[in-house]
Design an enzyme around this catalytic site. Sequence first.
Site, short mmCIF file in Angstrom:
data_model
loop_
_atom_site.label_atom_id
_atom_site.label_comp_id
_atom_site.label_asym_id
_atom_site.label_seq_id
_atom_site.Cartn_x
_atom_site.Cartn_y
_atom_site.Cartn_z
CB VAL A 1 -0.97 0.01 1.20
CG1 VAL A 1 -1.79 1.29 1.21
CG2 VAL A 1 -1.89 -1.21 1.15
CE LYS B 1 -8.61 -6.24 8.13
NZ LYS B 1 -8.06 -6.41 6.83
N GLY C 1 -1.77 -13.83 -5.40
CA GLY C 1 -1.46 -12.79 -4.42
C GLY C 1 -2.66 -12.29 -3.63
CE LYS D 1 -11.52 -6.34 4.90
NZ LYS D 1 -11.43 -7.32 3.79
#
Lengths: 316, 316
Positions: free
Chosen positions: A14, A103, A184, A202
């Site tokens: 990220v 998260k 992946g 979540k």
Amino acid sequence: VKRLRIGLLGCGTVGGGFVALVDRERDRLRSRYSLDLTIDRILVRDAGKERRGIDPALLTTCATEVIDRDCDVIVEVVGGVHSAGTYVRRAIRQGRHVVTANKALLAATGSELFGAAAARGVTIGFEASVCGGVPVIGVLRRGLAGDSIESITGILNGTSNFILSRLHEGLGFAEALACAQELGFAEADPALDVSGQDAAQKLRILAGLAFDAPIRRTTVVGIDGITPGIIQNARSRGCVVRSVAEATRVAGGIELRVGPKFLAATEPLARIVDETNAIVIRGRAVGEIVLSGRGAGSMPTAAAVLADVLDISCLT
Amino acid sequence: VKRLRIGLLGCGTVGGGFVALVDRERDRLRSRYSLDLTIDRILVRDAGKERRGIDPALLTTCATEVIDRDCDVIVEVVGGVHSAGTYVRRAIRQGRHVVTANKALLAATGSELFGAAAARGVTIGFEASVCGGVPVIGVLRRGLAGDSIESITGILNGTSNFILSRLHEGLGFAEALACAQELGFAEADPALDVSGQDAAQKLRILAGLAFDAPIRRTTVVGIDGITPGIIQNARSRGCVVRSVAEATRVAGGIELRVGPKFLAATEPLARIVDETNAIVIRGRAVGEIVLSGRGAGSMPTAAAVLADVLDISCLT
């Protein structure tokens, strides 16, 4: 043109995507929002590793060198709970706005962190923490703020949905999982995904935004027990099997459930295949709103982080 | 608890829904956002008409009595372009934030109004102006602000989609239209809907938010030429007919197209039936995001107005 200085904690999937995205969108952000974004310093584990498109002089292995600089926003994408929590707490104490894609951190210590941020007058952006590029956090916090939410139902774990999609094509569980890992989507240790725990984390974050009520019960069932026979059984009833996360109102609060369900092939969530995420939000006034898109991946998640950074730029 | 005073212009389908919604959500807004919403004054055409649940003392037939009061936000839901434009301009001059559900007004004079608002330091909220309860404006303005949008494709006119859905069930055009009118989806004069002009207005607003580029070409084709034969032809190819609105990049800018298309039955928009609206936004980083829900109606639209009011409450 206003300058916005970013301190970046983490430069993996990220974080690396975020650096590339900021580079790519720089001209657009300058002309559209009169905003000049700079990434001032980047925390990495290995400062010696070569990273394409990143100035090595920005890299550091010392978190305080990032957090204690005079940045406007600290972006936390290291992941994990322990170090990330220490960094975010320190950033808040220093009066920095924070954007996080973490998260697990929010599920573990969210209310403490949000309390600390409110007390210090800073914001925590967390759009990237749930369903990557699908802007469900913003939709719940703002777009549907005028309505009472009755339920949230979703496919929140892309890996589980990818595996179930392969099972419907005739693959066995082990093959499907190996396929997800090869592409992946799944971690080397996919336990958090296939057990339903990732979706439950979540769902807890979404329920916290949507409902003003305590969570009374949580039931989490994984997809690891789904056999070809169960898939056949669903098929014979005109259904497909999906791992569905549901938050519904019950007496005295909210019930959370995650687990495999038979869905009629005509239902919106039955049509969600592969690693796509989807969320059905039912509001008392608006009825059913459906959102879907890519719930993970480097660039979609980076775009959610950048959206939060831009939101915060209005505050600085 | 912060008090937020609202002046309401119009008390028809959307205005009446807004009054009812504010009433219903009052306790939640107070406990969740420490916000006490009051509707101070309501512009109506006929102050003598009885309106259930509305204090007659709030009603006035004089717009300046609403606009010139010391309200925090003016909500404009009278519709039309001429009077509504006069009201919104006056509200902006008086330094009031404005929330409008008026797509036609924004399509006609949007850039003038946004310019005036920016110069006066006030905000115009317009989530309700496109696709009612579907929070697509917020998603484009904020959720996807970090990404470059490549295209927008949608079913933006519920009436046309309702009529096309009935044509697929074997009804003729006149019957399907009468059915839509009976159920209250289509106006007595449905020309704006079936000609594609309503969808084109919405598409223009969305394109203005999504792209930093001028509109080069606009092509609008209605659904009034769709015969049972065309529906049969689509069916025989495994397709359905939908009125699709598309904004795409072309050399030097953006092209807008609205018109009937054959869509393969597996495409996301092919599955949108009846009066539902749906929008597919393709971003360079996030890929395809799909949003769907009820694009019109009293309560969904009122919920979008209220979401904008709550957003503005953070500014006052």
